[in-house]
Design a protein around this motif. Sequence first.
Motif: not given
Length: 162
Positions: A72-74, A95-97, A138-144, A148-149
Amino acid sequence: MARDVPAGQALTAGDLTVAEVSADAALAPVPAAERASMIGKRPSVGLRKGSLLVASQLDTGTGLGDDKQQVGVQVKRGQAPVGALTPGDRVLAVTTPVQGEEDAKPTDAPPSSVDAVVVSVSRPDATGTVVVNLAVASTDGPLLATRAAQGRIALVREPRSS
């Protein structure tokens, strides 16, 4: 179809209606006798009011990344195209700065991004913020999820195939 149903949304009894059509080998609509078994199934494509339901339009899962991780991305106003995201859209989660980082050192390197598919989009809150659920590898979930947090994700919708 009694009303429009977006891709990935479970069918309800109110979404379906029975229509009489002439038998034609070119048509393969779901028979009225199978109506009850369609409840809860999810279309892999958007269904329009008045169209005939065809079994090939339905998936056993959501059709939107059941074999992938979901994050989930706010998304605040300005971080995604306004009103342009729908389930099934392919997006880049860019990814933003970090706040203040953009002035620290100039770079020509492109920002990092994650390929994703939109699973669902919430209604905007009073500030225009929405939550976009994305299906990712699945390789991208934790990074995203981490970015996002931190509020460091903007979404870019990829062109829709014609």
